[in-house]
Design an enzyme around this catalytic site. Structure first.
Site, mmCIF file in Angstrom:
data_model
loop_
_atom_site.group_PDB
_atom_site.id
_atom_site.type_symbol
_atom_site.label_atom_id
_atom_site.label_comp_id
_atom_site.label_asym_id
_atom_site.label_seq_id
_atom_site.Cartn_x
_atom_site.Cartn_y
_atom_site.Cartn_z
ATOM 1 N N GLY A 46 44.014 37.606 35.079
ATOM 2 C CA GLY A 46 45.126 38.416 35.033
ATOM 3 C C GLY A 46 46.104 38.225 36.238
ATOM 4 O O GLY A 46 45.773 37.346 37.387
ATOM 5 N N GLN A 51 52.454 40.119 42.238
ATOM 6 C CA GLN A 51 51.915 38.903 42.847
ATOM 7 C C GLN A 51 52.523 37.469 42.918
ATOM 8 O O GLN A 51 52.358 36.819 43.624
ATOM 9 C CB GLN A 51 50.564 38.543 42.127
ATOM 10 N N CYS A 89 40.479 38.483 43.516
ATOM 11 C CA CYS A 89 42.094 38.927 43.262
ATOM 12 C C CYS A 89 42.614 37.506 43.681
ATOM 13 O O CYS A 89 42.148 37.031 44.782
ATOM 14 C CB CYS A 89 42.458 39.950 44.213
ATOM 15 N N LEU A 90 43.525 36.948 42.980
ATOM 16 C CA LEU A 90 44.456 35.685 43.581
ATOM 17 C C LEU A 90 45.116 35.831 44.788
ATOM 18 O O LEU A 90 45.249 34.991 45.373
ATOM 19 C CB LEU A 90 45.267 35.138 42.377
ATOM 20 N N HIS A 131 42.616 46.588 37.162
ATOM 21 C CA HIS A 131 42.899 45.575 38.488
ATOM 22 C C HIS A 131 44.336 45.365 38.322
ATOM 23 O O HIS A 131 45.208 45.787 39.527
ATOM 24 C CB HIS A 131 41.942 44.581 38.417
ATOM 25 N N GLU A 132 44.797 44.819 37.282
ATOM 26 C CA GLU A 132 46.268 44.568 37.371
ATOM 27 C C GLU A 132 47.237 45.746 37.303
ATOM 28 O O GLU A 132 48.150 45.807 37.950
ATOM 29 C CB GLU A 132 46.666 43.684 35.701
ATOM 30 N N HIS A 135 48.027 46.956 40.743
ATOM 31 C CA HIS A 135 49.029 46.266 41.400
ATOM 32 C C HIS A 135 50.308 46.530 41.349
ATOM 33 O O HIS A 135 51.065 46.697 42.097
ATOM 34 C CB HIS A 135 49.008 44.564 40.901
HETATM 35 ZN ZN ZN Z 1 44.694 40.938 41.849
#
Ligand code: ZN
Length: 160
Positions: A46, A51, A89-90, A131-132, A135
């Site tokens: 995701g 991000q 998380c990226l 999670h997304e 953000h």
């Molecule tokens: Zn993330």
């Protein structure tokens, strides 16, 4: 295909509340395509617009690698159960931590045609949705983690 630079923890853009998308434009379509490319390139499940430095309420999610979901202005309308498991998380490279999430989530959002639809997810998909969406409100999983963050080999973890 364009890969965008993924912002990392410590950058202010990841702590801001994102704004709703009011109309689809060529620029936003391009952003969404780039977000998908960037997510797949990074082997993520995701990615949220902040991000890649854009404060708009857009997320892309694909937990299987062949079933992309695009959610614009998403909101969670139902949750149930709970799951406790590893999350990464990226924007927090090389780390993973244990986070409690609902085991079932129903989310309502707009697709690329700005048409409302409903998406239901359990397990990893439910986790990725939560999670997304966090953000979009400037929240990172590291604030919800139970116990210490672990160091991980990047390619072993599913990251979002
Ligand atoms: Zn993330």
């Amino acid at each position: 295909m364009a890969i965008r630079n993924v912002r990392e923890i410590g950058e202010e853009v990841l702590t801001k509340k994102c704004k709703a998308v009011v109309e689809m434009t060529p620029r936003i379509k391009e952003l969404i395509e780039d977000m998908l490319d960037t997510m797949y390139e990074a082997n993520g499940v995701g990615l949220a617009a902040p991000q890649v430095g854009i404060l708009k309420r857009i997320v892309v999610i694909d937990v299987t690698g062949e079933d992309p979901h695009i959610l614009i202005n998403p909101r969670i309308v139902e949750t149930s159960g709970e799951q406790v498991g590893p999350e990464a998380c990226l924007s927090v490279p090389g780390k993973s931590g244990t986070v409690k999430r609902p085991n079932y989530v129903k989310v309502v959002g707009l697709d690329v045609n700005m048409t409302e639809y409903e998406l239901e997810g359990t397990e990893l998909l439910a986790r990725a949705i939560c999670h997304e969406l966090d953000h979009l409100d400037g929240k990172l999983y590291v604030d919800k983690v139970e116990g210490p963050l672990q160091d991980v080999e990047r390619e072993e973890e599913e990251e979002a």
